[in-house]
Write a protein that holds these residues in place. Structure first.
Motif, PDB file in Angstrom:
ATOM      1  N   THR A 185     -96.106 -28.903  53.570  1.00 29.86           N
ATOM      2  CA  THR A 185     -96.126 -27.440  53.610  1.00 29.86           C
ATOM      3  C   THR A 185     -94.747 -26.848  53.299  1.00 29.86           C
ATOM      4  O   THR A 185     -94.652 -25.746  52.761  1.00 29.86           O
ATOM      5  CB  THR A 185     -96.610 -26.924  54.980  1.00 29.86           C
ATOM      6  N   TYR A 209     -92.737 -28.121  51.115  1.00 27.09           N
ATOM      7  CA  TYR A 209     -92.823 -28.237  49.662  1.00 27.09           C
ATOM      8  C   TYR A 209     -91.488 -28.031  48.934  1.00 27.09           C
ATOM      9  O   TYR A 209     -91.423 -27.416  47.874  1.00 27.09           O
ATOM     10  CB  TYR A 209     -93.852 -27.243  49.105  1.00 27.09           C
ATOM     11  N   LYS A 221     -98.790 -20.966  41.671  1.00 25.79           N
ATOM     12  CA  LYS A 221     -98.893 -22.220  40.907  1.00 25.79           C
ATOM     13  C   LYS A 221     -97.551 -22.590  40.280  1.00 25.79           C
ATOM     14  O   LYS A 221     -97.136 -23.752  40.321  1.00 25.79           O
ATOM     15  CB  LYS A 221     -99.963 -22.094  39.819  1.00 25.79           C
ATOM     16  N   VAL A 233    -107.045 -29.872  55.661  1.00 19.43           N
ATOM     17  CA  VAL A 233    -108.110 -30.664  55.020  1.00 19.43           C
ATOM     18  C   VAL A 233    -107.716 -32.138  54.994  1.00 19.43           C
ATOM     19  O   VAL A 233    -108.529 -33.023  55.283  1.00 19.43           O
ATOM     20  CB  VAL A 233    -108.384 -30.145  53.593  1.00 19.43           C
ATOM     21  N   ILE A 234    -106.446 -32.414  54.666  1.00 17.22           N
ATOM     22  CA  ILE A 234    -105.955 -33.801  54.666  1.00 17.22           C
ATOM     23  C   ILE A 234    -106.051 -34.396  56.062  1.00 17.22           C
ATOM     24  O   ILE A 234    -106.452 -35.553  56.238  1.00 17.22           O
ATOM     25  CB  ILE A 234    -104.498 -33.856  54.156  1.00 17.22           C
ATOM     26  N   LEU A 284    -101.128 -21.409  51.754  1.00 13.33           N
ATOM     27  CA  LEU A 284    -102.084 -22.229  51.002  1.00 13.33           C
ATOM     28  C   LEU A 284    -101.900 -23.708  51.308  1.00 13.33           C
ATOM     29  O   LEU A 284    -102.868 -24.453  51.508  1.00 13.33           O
ATOM     30  CB  LEU A 284    -101.906 -21.972  49.498  1.00 13.33           C
ATOM     31  N   LEU A 285    -100.658 -24.137  51.389  1.00 14.87           N
ATOM     32  CA  LEU A 285    -100.367 -25.545  51.668  1.00 14.87           C
ATOM     33  C   LEU A 285    -100.795 -25.942  53.080  1.00 14.87           C
ATOM     34  O   LEU A 285    -101.194 -27.089  53.307  1.00 14.87           O
ATOM     35  CB  LEU A 285     -98.871 -25.803  51.468  1.00 14.87           C
ATOM     36  N   CYS A 286    -100.723 -25.010  54.038  1.00 12.48           N
ATOM     37  CA  CYS A 286    -101.196 -25.302  55.401  1.00 12.48           C
ATOM     38  C   CYS A 286    -102.694 -25.578  55.405  1.00 12.48           C
ATOM     39  O   CYS A 286    -103.173 -26.471  56.121  1.00 12.48           O
ATOM     40  CB  CYS A 286    -100.884 -24.134  56.333  1.00 12.48           C
ATOM     41  N   CYS A 287    -103.438 -24.821  54.601  1.00 13.00           N
ATOM     42  CA  CYS A 287    -104.887 -25.056  54.494  1.00 13.00           C
ATOM     43  C   CYS A 287    -105.158 -26.438  53.897  1.00 13.00           C
ATOM     44  O   CYS A 287    -106.047 -27.170  54.370  1.00 13.00           O
ATOM     45  CB  CYS A 287    -105.536 -23.972  53.631  1.00 13.00           C
ATOM     46  N   ILE A 288    -104.403 -26.806  52.870  1.00 13.50           N
ATOM     47  CA  ILE A 288    -104.552 -28.127  52.255  1.00 13.50           C
ATOM     48  C   ILE A 288    -104.195 -29.222  53.254  1.00 13.50           C
ATOM     49  O   ILE A 288    -104.880 -30.254  53.343  1.00 13.50           O
ATOM     50  CB  ILE A 288    -103.673 -28.226  50.994  1.00 13.50           C
ATOM     51  N   ALA A 289    -103.139 -28.999  54.036  1.00 10.10           N
ATOM     52  CA  ALA A 289    -102.717 -29.988  55.032  1.00 10.10           C
ATOM     53  C   ALA A 289    -103.797 -30.204  56.088  1.00 10.10           C
ATOM     54  O   ALA A 289    -104.017 -31.337  56.538  1.00 10.10           O
ATOM     55  CB  ALA A 289    -101.412 -29.534  55.699  1.00 10.10           C
ATOM     56  N   SER A 349     -97.400 -19.256  49.439  1.00 11.11           N
ATOM     57  CA  SER A 349     -97.500 -20.653  48.995  1.00 11.11           C
ATOM     58  C   SER A 349     -97.621 -21.576  50.197  1.00 11.11           C
ATOM     59  O   SER A 349     -98.446 -22.500  50.210  1.00 11.11           O
ATOM     60  CB  SER A 349     -96.271 -21.036  48.163  1.00 11.11           C
TER      61      SER A 349
END
Length: 373
Positions: free
Chosen positions: A18, A20, A170, A60-61, A53-58, A50
């Motif tokens: 996150t 990044y 992006k 899911v991981i 968004l990365l927290c949401c991806i984290a 940004s």
């Protein structure tokens, strides 16, 4: 203690995702555009979205890891509470304050959140069964610091909300990819050791190692503070050439290195007393490990000028190559040496890796200094 240690390692990895690389790329942008309020607002909200968004991806991981590894499912509530550390870490705009060289504000906020964390630990933690609360309080303290720091940043620097397009996010993520992979590699070097050691030993060996390692990490924070303090100035000097950058580090680094060496000597001499304070027992192996970490720390310190200069000069390729290679070396050395020598093998692997990093980040900078460009 072992369950909490492994959970923290996983959350550190997700928090790095996150972050990044914004602690480098975002700091650099803020430092360059510090006199442009509109640009600062755009940078701030782009990085904020940004990270969201990365927290949401984290998350899911994290859910995928829960499906893959039974030991996470076994302690799912503890891991779920531990995940609060990830958005908490993402919320702290340290990169913004660092770029403006106003870290004293963030330090005050962080100190307050740490005091709240300590108070909650002393009030509510009564035994091993409360380990879920401990790791929850750690994340909650981070989140509290992040919220307060975001409010301060918005009001003090009069940041105006700007709509951020997905294409801008992006582009930001694409720019920080190499730094992120490098930071994940650095985490493998820093936090992956205990996980590999546990594969070859048991909870007791990993526990004694972890106590010594945590003291080492605490000492290492002094290096982090120094590195973050000089980075904005290094970014400004990098635009004038390598010569000015080299002169800057020749002036500020030797005194700091002397303090680090003196501190390591003091900790090495007092290692039995320090470890007894934390463990309430004497353990020769833990004392040996802590003293070895006191030898490793000055080696880590020596890589600060090279690492900081590569980032300030935007030499991401060199930075990426050195740290990803070091991570691979650390993993291989750990697997080989820990299998034969247990915790001492892990210490040896760290020693080899840190020497490799120091040499690797120093050589490109010295070549550029010699060339005068």
């Amino acid at each position: 203690f072992g369950v909490v240690a492994v959970a923290q390692v996983i959350m550190f990895y997700l928090a790095t995702l996150t972050d990044y690389g914004f602690n480098q790329t975002g700091t650099r942008e803020v430092s360059i555009n510090r006199d442009d309020p509109a640009a600062l607002s755009a940078i701030y909200f782009r990085v904020l979205f940004s990270k969201g968004l990365l927290c949401c991806i984290a998350f899911v991981i994290f859910l995928l890891l829960t499906l893959i590894f039974p030991f996470i499912r076994q302690h799912f509530l503890l891991y779920l509470m531990a995940f609060l550390f990830v958005p908490g870490q993402a919320a702290v705009p340290s990169w913004f304050f660092q770029g403006l060289e106003r870290m004293q504000l963030l330090a005050a906020v962080t100190l307050f959140s740490r005091l709240v964390f300590v108070a909650l630990v002393f009030i509510f933690i009564k035994g091993p069964d409360d380990s879920s609360l401990f790791i929850f309080f750690l994340g909650a303290g981070n989140l509290l610091a992040g919220i307060i720091a975001m409010v301060l940043a918005s009001r003090m620097f009069r940041l105006v909300y700007q709509k951020i397009s997905f294409s801008e996010i992006k582009a930001s993520l694409r720019e920080g990819w190499s730094v992120t992979v490098t930071n994940l590699s650095m985490n493998s070097i820093q936090y992956g050791n205990i996980f590999i050691l546990r594969l070859f030993t048991n909870d007791l060996v990993a526990g004694y190692y972890s106590v010594a390692e945590k003291i080492f990490f605490t000492m290492k924070q002094g290096l982090v503070v120094f590195s973050q303090s000089v980075y904005p100035r290094a970014c400004q000097l990098a635009s004038t050439g390598v010569g000015q950058l080299g002169h800057f580090f020749r002036k500020v680094f030797p005194p700091f290195f002397g303090v680090v060496v003196s501190g390591c000597v003091g900790v090495a001499l007092l290692a039995p007393q320090i470890l007894y304070f934390f463990m309430k027992e004497g353990n020769a192996e833990a004392i040996f490990m802590l003293r070895m970490f006191c030898i490793i720390l000055p080696i880590v310190c020596l890589n600060i000028p090279g690492t900081t200069s590569l980032l300030a000069l935007d030499r991401k390729k060199n930075y990426f190559t050195v740290y990803t290679s070091a991570a691979l070396l650390c993993i291989i050395a750990n697997i080989v040496l820990a299998g034969y020598y247990q915790a001492r093998g892990t210490i040896a692997a760290i020693f080899i890796t840190e020497i490799f990093i120091t040499v690797g980040v120093s050589l490109p900078f010295r070549r550029r200094s010699a060339g005068g460009s």
